[in-house]
Scaffold this motif. Structure first.
Motif, PDB file in Angstrom:
ATOM      1  N   LEU A   1      -0.015  -0.752   9.371  1.00  0.00           N
ATOM      2  CA  LEU A   1      -1.223  -0.875   8.570  1.00  0.00           C
ATOM      3  C   LEU A   1      -1.841  -2.249   8.837  1.00  0.00           C
ATOM      4  CD1 LEU A   1      -2.862   0.687   6.453  1.00  0.00           C
ATOM      5  CD2 LEU A   1      -1.520  -0.480   4.701  1.00  0.00           C
TER       6      LEU A   1
ATOM      7  N   LEU B   1      -8.825   2.116   1.132  1.00  0.00           N
ATOM      8  CA  LEU B   1      -8.412   1.781   2.493  1.00  0.00           C
ATOM      9  C   LEU B   1      -9.604   1.644   3.439  1.00  0.00           C
ATOM     10  CD1 LEU B   1      -5.362   4.206   2.780  1.00  0.00           C
ATOM     11  CD2 LEU B   1      -5.343   1.780   2.199  1.00  0.00           C
TER      12      LEU B   1
ATOM     13  N   LYS C   1     -11.393  -0.756   4.307  1.00  0.00           N
ATOM     14  CA  LYS C   1     -11.415  -1.956   5.140  1.00  0.00           C
ATOM     15  C   LYS C   1     -10.122  -2.117   5.940  1.00  0.00           C
ATOM     16  CE  LYS C   1     -14.683  -4.268   2.256  1.00  0.00           C
ATOM     17  NZ  LYS C   1     -14.897  -4.953   1.053  1.00  0.00           N
ATOM     18  N   LYS C   2      -9.304  -1.067   5.953  1.00  0.00           N
ATOM     19  CA  LYS C   2      -8.042  -1.130   6.681  1.00  0.00           C
ATOM     20  C   LYS C   2      -8.031  -0.074   7.779  1.00  0.00           C
ATOM     21  CE  LYS C   2      -5.305  -3.013   2.962  1.00  0.00           C
ATOM     22  NZ  LYS C   2      -4.022  -3.024   2.290  1.00  0.00           N
TER      23      LYS C   2
ATOM     24  N   SER D   1      -9.450   4.030  11.943  1.00  0.00           N
ATOM     25  CA  SER D   1     -10.028   3.465  10.723  1.00  0.00           C
ATOM     26  C   SER D   1     -10.022   4.529   9.634  1.00  0.00           C
ATOM     27  CB  SER D   1     -11.458   3.005  10.992  1.00  0.00           C
ATOM     28  OG  SER D   1     -12.074   2.641   9.789  1.00  0.00           O
TER      29      SER D   1
ATOM     30  N   PHE E   1      -0.835  -7.376   9.857  1.00  0.00           N
ATOM     31  CA  PHE E   1      -0.324  -6.014   9.747  1.00  0.00           C
ATOM     32  C   PHE E   1       1.057  -5.998   9.088  1.00  0.00           C
ATOM     33  CE2 PHE E   1       1.149  -7.509  13.857  1.00  0.00           C
ATOM     34  CZ  PHE E   1       2.480  -7.095  13.896  1.00  0.00           C
TER      35      PHE E   1
ATOM     36  N   ASP F   1      -4.943  -4.964   8.137  1.00  0.00           N
ATOM     37  CA  ASP F   1      -6.029  -5.303   7.206  1.00  0.00           C
ATOM     38  C   ASP F   1      -7.233  -5.856   7.971  1.00  0.00           C
ATOM     39  OD1 ASP F   1      -5.583  -8.016   7.747  1.00  0.00           O
ATOM     40  OD2 ASP F   1      -4.526  -8.385   5.867  1.00  0.00           O
ATOM     41  N   GLY F   2      -8.301  -6.202   7.254  1.00  0.00           N
ATOM     42  CA  GLY F   2      -9.542  -6.692   7.863  1.00  0.00           C
ATOM     43  C   GLY F   2      -9.378  -7.985   8.639  1.00  0.00           C
ATOM     44  N   ASN F   3      -8.345  -8.775   8.342  1.00  0.00           N
ATOM     45  CA  ASN F   3      -8.110 -10.047   9.034  1.00  0.00           C
ATOM     46  C   ASN F   3      -7.213  -9.903  10.252  1.00  0.00           C
ATOM     47  OD1 ASN F   3      -9.594 -11.368   7.028  1.00  0.00           O
ATOM     48  ND2 ASN F   3      -7.786 -11.526   5.725  1.00  0.00           N
TER      49      ASN F   3
ATOM     50  N   THR G   1       0.835  -1.200   0.000  1.00  0.00           N
ATOM     51  CA  THR G   1       0.000   0.000   0.000  1.00  0.00           C
ATOM     52  C   THR G   1       0.871   1.252   0.000  1.00  0.00           C
ATOM     53  OG1 THR G   1      -1.655  -1.197   1.285  1.00  0.00           O
ATOM     54  CG2 THR G   1      -1.855   1.195   1.201  1.00  0.00           C
TER      55      THR G   1
END
Length: 191
Positions: free
Chosen positions: A136, A76, A78-79, A112, A143, A138-140, A37
């Motif tokens: 950073l 971004l 969802k991050k 967020s 990082f 992510d949704g899961n 990203t």
């Protein structure tokens, strides 16, 4: 005066691994890559002759700084991101890009991208090298991290004007001395 010169000299010697980006301050090239990203950092200081100017690697004043993070291309929504503001604590650590080069002076909770402007701010009172550590997420919950290094409190513009003035005075002195020497030589040759 010695501390800013040492800091500037060391900043020139830093490896590209320590410099998280290569873009100049004040434009859209202030980018940092966190994993895959690409993020844009926009820094602000509300002091000096251009209070609305954007900064990136160099903040010329000792005052409150605000660094805003966004993306020009990636979605971004969802991050999220966690930010830490760091201050140099070890010259050797900085030169060798070690983990103990910086100490945390402020930590921002997880923010967020979909809810607000993502930023961190602090009152900076010391001329030194600082960094933003970006994590950073992510949704899961996975990082990636990156460190973005910048300098605060060295007024490069004033330093460059002073150096230019000194060089100009030196040039005038040399020309006057050579002119005087030629006149003395011509006087000596006539006698």
């Amino acid at each position: 005066m010695l501390k800013p010169l040492v800091i500037v000299s060391l900043m020139m010697l830093l490896s590209s691994a320590v410099y998280a980006h290569a873009g100049p301050h004040g434009n859209d090239e202030c980018l940092v890559h966190v994993g895959d990203t690409e993020l844009r950092l926009s820094g602000y200081q509300f002091k000096g002759t251009n209070p609305d100017r954007h900064y990136c690697r160099h903040f010329p004043h000792l005052t409150r700084i605000i660094i805003k993070i966004d993306s020009l291309t990636a979605d971004l929504s969802k991050k999220s991101i966690q930010l830490q503001l760091l201050k140099r604590q070890s010259w050797l650590g900085l030169l060798f890009n070690s983990d103990n080069a910086f100490s945390v002076i402020k930590q921002q909770g997880i923010q967020s991208f979909s809810n607000q402007v993502v930023s961190i701010d602090a009152e900076i009172e010391d001329i030194d090298i600082y960094a933003i550590k970006l994590r950073l997420i992510d949704g899961n919950g996975a990082f990636t991290e990156q460190r973005f290094v910048f300098l605060v409190g060295v007024p490069f513009a004033q330093i460059m004007v002073s150096i230019s003035g000194l060089l100009l005075m030196l040039l005038v002195f040399i020309v006057m001395k050579q002119s005087r020497s030629k006149r003395q030589q011509q006087t000596f040759d006539k006698t």
